[in-house]
Design a protein around this motif. Sequence first.
Motif, PDB file in Angstrom:
ATOM      1  N   PRO A 102      10.374   1.259  -5.971  1.00 29.39           N
ATOM      2  CA  PRO A 102       9.269   0.511  -5.368  1.00 29.39           C
ATOM      3  C   PRO A 102       8.986   0.923  -3.925  1.00 29.39           C
ATOM      4  CG  PRO A 102      11.243  -0.822  -5.434  1.00 29.39           C
ATOM      5  CD  PRO A 102      11.570   0.468  -6.124  1.00 29.39           C
ATOM      6  N   LEU A 103       9.788   1.826  -3.379  1.00 28.85           N
ATOM      7  CA  LEU A 103       9.639   2.184  -1.970  1.00 28.85           C
ATOM      8  C   LEU A 103       9.010   3.558  -1.727  1.00 28.85           C
ATOM      9  CD1 LEU A 103      13.048   0.905  -0.592  1.00 28.85           C
ATOM     10  CD2 LEU A 103      10.857  -0.245  -0.573  1.00 28.85           C
ATOM     11  N   GLU A 104       8.732   4.321  -2.771  1.00 32.39           N
ATOM     12  CA  GLU A 104       8.214   5.683  -2.579  1.00 32.39           C
ATOM     13  C   GLU A 104       6.938   5.710  -1.740  1.00 32.39           C
ATOM     14  OE1 GLU A 104       7.892   7.354  -6.497  1.00 32.39           O
ATOM     15  OE2 GLU A 104       9.987   7.989  -6.501  1.00 32.39           O
ATOM     16  N   LYS A 105       5.988   4.843  -2.052  1.00 34.86           N
ATOM     17  CA  LYS A 105       4.719   4.822  -1.321  1.00 34.86           C
ATOM     18  C   LYS A 105       4.952   4.399   0.130  1.00 34.86           C
ATOM     19  CE  LYS A 105       0.089   2.909  -1.360  1.00 34.86           C
ATOM     20  NZ  LYS A 105      -0.809   1.902  -1.865  1.00 34.86           N
ATOM     21  N   ILE A 106       5.752   3.355   0.333  1.00 36.53           N
ATOM     22  CA  ILE A 106       6.045   2.878   1.688  1.00 36.53           C
ATOM     23  C   ILE A 106       6.753   3.972   2.484  1.00 36.53           C
ATOM     24  CG2 ILE A 106       7.411   1.203   3.010  1.00 36.53           C
ATOM     25  CD1 ILE A 106       6.955  -0.752   0.622  1.00 36.53           C
ATOM     26  N   GLU A 107       7.696   4.650   1.854  1.00 32.22           N
ATOM     27  CA  GLU A 107       8.442   5.723   2.516  1.00 32.22           C
ATOM     28  C   GLU A 107       7.501   6.846   2.968  1.00 32.22           C
ATOM     29  OE1 GLU A 107      11.535   8.585   0.603  1.00 32.22           O
ATOM     30  OE2 GLU A 107      12.543   6.672   0.991  1.00 32.22           O
ATOM     31  N   GLU A 109       4.246   6.623   3.558  1.00 29.30           N
ATOM     32  CA  GLU A 109       3.388   6.128   4.641  1.00 29.30           C
ATOM     33  C   GLU A 109       4.148   6.069   5.970  1.00 29.30           C
ATOM     34  OE1 GLU A 109       1.938   2.362   3.245  1.00 29.30           O
ATOM     35  OE2 GLU A 109       0.612   3.287   1.765  1.00 29.30           O
ATOM     36  N   LEU A 110       5.396   5.608   5.937  1.00 25.80           N
ATOM     37  CA  LEU A 110       6.207   5.551   7.155  1.00 25.80           C
ATOM     38  C   LEU A 110       6.481   6.941   7.719  1.00 25.80           C
ATOM     39  CD1 LEU A 110       8.803   2.749   6.355  1.00 25.80           C
ATOM     40  CD2 LEU A 110       7.128   2.751   8.193  1.00 25.80           C
ATOM     41  N   ALA A 111       6.751   7.891   6.838  1.00 22.93           N
ATOM     42  CA  ALA A 111       7.004   9.255   7.287  1.00 22.93           C
ATOM     43  C   ALA A 111       5.773   9.821   7.983  1.00 22.93           C
ATOM     44  CB  ALA A 111       7.407  10.129   6.103  1.00 22.93           C
ATOM     45  N   GLN A 112       4.600   9.592   7.400  1.00 23.78           N
ATOM     46  CA  GLN A 112       3.360  10.093   7.993  1.00 23.78           C
ATOM     47  C   GLN A 112       3.077   9.393   9.321  1.00 23.78           C
ATOM     48  OE1 GLN A 112      -0.083   9.735   5.508  1.00 23.78           O
ATOM     49  NE2 GLN A 112      -1.319  11.064   6.801  1.00 23.78           N
ATOM     50  N   LYS A 113       3.269   8.085   9.361  1.00 25.11           N
ATOM     51  CA  LYS A 113       2.953   7.302  10.550  1.00 25.11           C
ATOM     52  C   LYS A 113       3.913   7.584  11.709  1.00 25.11           C
ATOM     53  CE  LYS A 113       1.726   2.908  10.130  1.00 25.11           C
ATOM     54  NZ  LYS A 113       1.839   1.442   9.918  1.00 25.11           N
TER      55      LYS A 113
END
Length: 142
Positions: A102-107, A109-113
């Motif tokens: 469940p964290l792939e998308k959040i991960e 986005e955080l990496a990009q941000k």
Amino acid sequence: MEEDLLRAVSLKSTRKRRLILTLLGEAPLPLTAEELYEQARQTTPISLSTVYRILAACTEHGLLLRSVSGDGRTYYQPNRHQHKHELRCTVCHEVVPIDECPLEKIEAELAQKTGYEITGHTFELSGICPRCAGKRKQEKRG
């Protein structure tokens, strides 16, 4: 094997460190420092404070994963560098693996941000399994 793991992270390979890593590696579930102490002292003179120091050093060097459960107890397990997610019962400590991440998308986005190169994560949900919840309901009725 434990000796190689310790040396790989520049930790001295002592008999007590190897024992703690072996006990954790053989355990079917994560263990607390107190549980490790009780098992270790069966074969080796060791103090609880030594167990805590070993756990802290091995966690700091990435050999162990540390998690605090809903009951406030801290559990340790080998860091096998696997991508895993779990659902853990706070009553009986049963662990159910969660297949999808469940964290792939959040991960991503955080990496990009943030510009971080995210190398991993741990995800654990806690709750009460159906068996324990059923027992609680029966106890309240009875």
